[in-house]
Design a protein around this motif. Structure first.
Motif, mmCIF file in Angstrom:
data_model
loop_
_atom_site.group_PDB
_atom_site.id
_atom_site.type_symbol
_atom_site.label_atom_id
_atom_site.label_comp_id
_atom_site.label_asym_id
_atom_site.label_seq_id
_atom_site.Cartn_x
_atom_site.Cartn_y
_atom_site.Cartn_z
ATOM 1 N N ILE A 1 0.850 -1.188 0.000
ATOM 2 C CA ILE A 1 0.000 0.000 0.000
ATOM 3 C C ILE A 1 0.888 1.241 0.000
ATOM 4 C CG2 ILE A 1 -1.717 1.328 1.324
ATOM 5 C CD1 ILE A 1 -2.425 -1.504 2.614
ATOM 6 N N TYR B 1 -0.759 -8.014 -4.152
ATOM 7 C CA TYR B 1 -1.723 -7.052 -3.592
ATOM 8 C C TYR B 1 -1.120 -5.658 -3.703
ATOM 9 C CZ TYR B 1 -5.277 -4.945 -0.573
ATOM 10 O OH TYR B 1 -6.311 -4.177 -0.090
ATOM 11 N N SER C 1 -2.359 -1.341 -3.612
ATOM 12 C CA SER C 1 -3.303 -0.225 -3.619
ATOM 13 C C SER C 1 -2.536 1.072 -3.386
ATOM 14 C CB SER C 1 -4.370 -0.384 -2.537
ATOM 15 O OG SER C 1 -5.260 0.724 -2.566
ATOM 16 N N VAL D 1 -2.777 -3.943 -9.341
ATOM 17 C CA VAL D 1 -2.624 -2.745 -8.500
ATOM 18 C C VAL D 1 -3.721 -1.743 -8.821
ATOM 19 C CG1 VAL D 1 -1.111 -0.815 -7.899
ATOM 20 C CG2 VAL D 1 -0.124 -3.080 -8.341
ATOM 21 N N ARG D 2 -4.399 -1.295 -7.780
ATOM 22 C CA ARG D 2 -5.415 -0.259 -7.921
ATOM 23 C C ARG D 2 -4.819 1.086 -7.523
ATOM 24 N NH1 ARG D 2 -8.802 -0.499 -4.162
ATOM 25 N NH2 ARG D 2 -7.803 -2.045 -2.834
ATOM 26 N N ASN E 1 -6.162 5.214 -6.664
ATOM 27 C CA ASN E 1 -7.258 6.157 -6.488
ATOM 28 C C ASN E 1 -6.734 7.418 -5.804
ATOM 29 O OD1 ASN E 1 -9.822 4.505 -7.258
ATOM 30 N ND2 ASN E 1 -8.672 3.107 -5.933
ATOM 31 N N PHE F 1 -9.971 2.836 0.354
ATOM 32 C CA PHE F 1 -9.245 2.540 -0.874
ATOM 33 C C PHE F 1 -8.111 1.538 -0.662
ATOM 34 C CE2 PHE F 1 -10.624 6.791 -2.820
ATOM 35 C CZ PHE F 1 -11.524 6.181 -3.692
ATOM 36 N N ALA F 2 -7.511 1.552 0.520
ATOM 37 C CA ALA F 2 -6.391 0.649 0.800
ATOM 38 C C ALA F 2 -6.847 -0.785 1.015
ATOM 39 C CB ALA F 2 -5.624 1.137 2.027
ATOM 40 N N SER G 1 -12.663 -2.306 -1.406
ATOM 41 C CA SER G 1 -12.714 -1.518 -2.644
ATOM 42 C C SER G 1 -11.987 -2.216 -3.790
ATOM 43 C CB SER G 1 -12.101 -0.131 -2.410
ATOM 44 O OG SER G 1 -10.739 -0.244 -2.033
ATOM 45 N N GLU G 2 -12.003 -3.546 -3.792
ATOM 46 C CA GLU G 2 -11.182 -4.297 -4.750
ATOM 47 C C GLU G 2 -11.612 -4.103 -6.202
ATOM 48 O OE1 GLU G 2 -13.532 -8.607 -4.254
ATOM 49 O OE2 GLU G 2 -11.455 -8.387 -3.602
ATOM 50 N N SER H 1 -10.955 1.537 -9.040
ATOM 51 C CA SER H 1 -9.651 2.069 -9.432
ATOM 52 C C SER H 1 -9.849 3.249 -10.374
ATOM 53 C CB SER H 1 -8.808 0.981 -10.124
ATOM 54 O OG SER H 1 -7.450 1.362 -10.217
#
Length: 263
Positions: free
Chosen positions: A97, A147, A149, A190-191, A193, A239-240, A244-245, A248
């Motif tokens: 993250i 994972y 974010s 990876v997302r 936001n 978001f983390a 919220s998967e 993005s």
């Protein structure tokens, strides 16, 4: 058709075993975010110019039973960014993250007849270039870990229109659009936001806030109070976290439902 099976509520915000970098994490919104992520189980790296404040915040983080690391970091220095990410990986094994919260600029003091091109450029170096570079450094580790974010702090100024804000506001608007585009580059692993705070009670706001300005702000705010750092931290946690998967490329404004400006 298979019946919907909701995930356990606790799993939606569970960051146990994850590692989060929070830039500007020693005070204000950054510190509140670090504490929220730690409460959800993440190990925290607090990167900040003020190393003693960062160390103090790290001790608070550890009170949640997770590990913390304080790193002195100037986001305008590429060597500092590289060293901070390298130290994070050496200590925790990866980065999952990134809260790219540190930034700044001359918002509210940018009379275009008085500031220089260098002043304008510095807004972008602080708010756009540093965040982009941190993404570049962290994303390979996130993809490898499975994972990732990223959350970047933007601002209501990115969509508001006010005097003496052209450089700062333009840089924050660039953040919003950068996030929307990088989502295509970084997905699916990876997302990315952005969170845009409204008027939030931090040291920076308190230095310019008067009762008259606050009254004007609240007259345009349905939820009749200014924001607190933890209000913004809640959006960062969303978001983390796994909840919220499927989100993005978005910018979420946390502003009490209204618009708050200094003018």
């Amino acid at each position: 058709m298979q019946a919907f099976q909701p995930k356990a509520f606790s799993a939606l915000f569970d960051l146990t075993g994850k590692t989060a970098i929070v830039t500007g994490g020693a005070n204000g919104i950054g510190k509140a975010t670090a504490l929220r992520l730690a409460q959800a189980g993440a190990n925290i790296v607090i990167a900040d110019l003020k190393i003693e404040d960062a160390k103090s915040a790290a001790k608070e983080v550890e009170s949640f039973g997770v590990k913390a690391l304080a790193v002195e970091c100037n986001i305008l220095k590429d060597d500092d960014l590289v060293a901070m990410v390298d130290k994070t990986v050496a200590t925790f094994g990866t980065v999952n993250i990134l809260i790219s919260n540190a930034g700044g600029g001359g918002g509210g003091q940018e009379d275009p007849s008085k500031i220089s091109v260098d002043d304008f450029r510095r807004d972008f170096e602080l708010n756009v270039f540093s965040a982009w570079r941190l993404c570049q450094l962290c994303v390979p580790h996130m993809k490898k870990s499975g994972y990732g974010s990223i959350v970047i702090t933007t601002s209501m100024s990115s969509i508001n229109k006010s005097p003496d804000m052209s450089g700062y506001a333009a840089s924050k608007a660039a953040v919003n659009h950068m996030v929307a585009n990088l989502a295509h580059d970084f997905g699916p692993e990876v997302r990315i936001n952005a969170v845009g705070p409204g008027a939030t009670r931090t040291a920076a706001l308190q230095s310019v806030l008067t009762p008259e300005i606050e009254a004007r702000m609240l007259s345009h705010t349905p939820i009749k109070r200014l924001g607190e750092a933890d209000d913004i931290a809640g959006a960062m946690l969303y978001f983390a976290s796994p909840i919220s998967e499927w989100v993005s490329g978005q910018t979420l404004f946390v502003n009490g439902g209204g618009v708050q400006t200094l003018d």
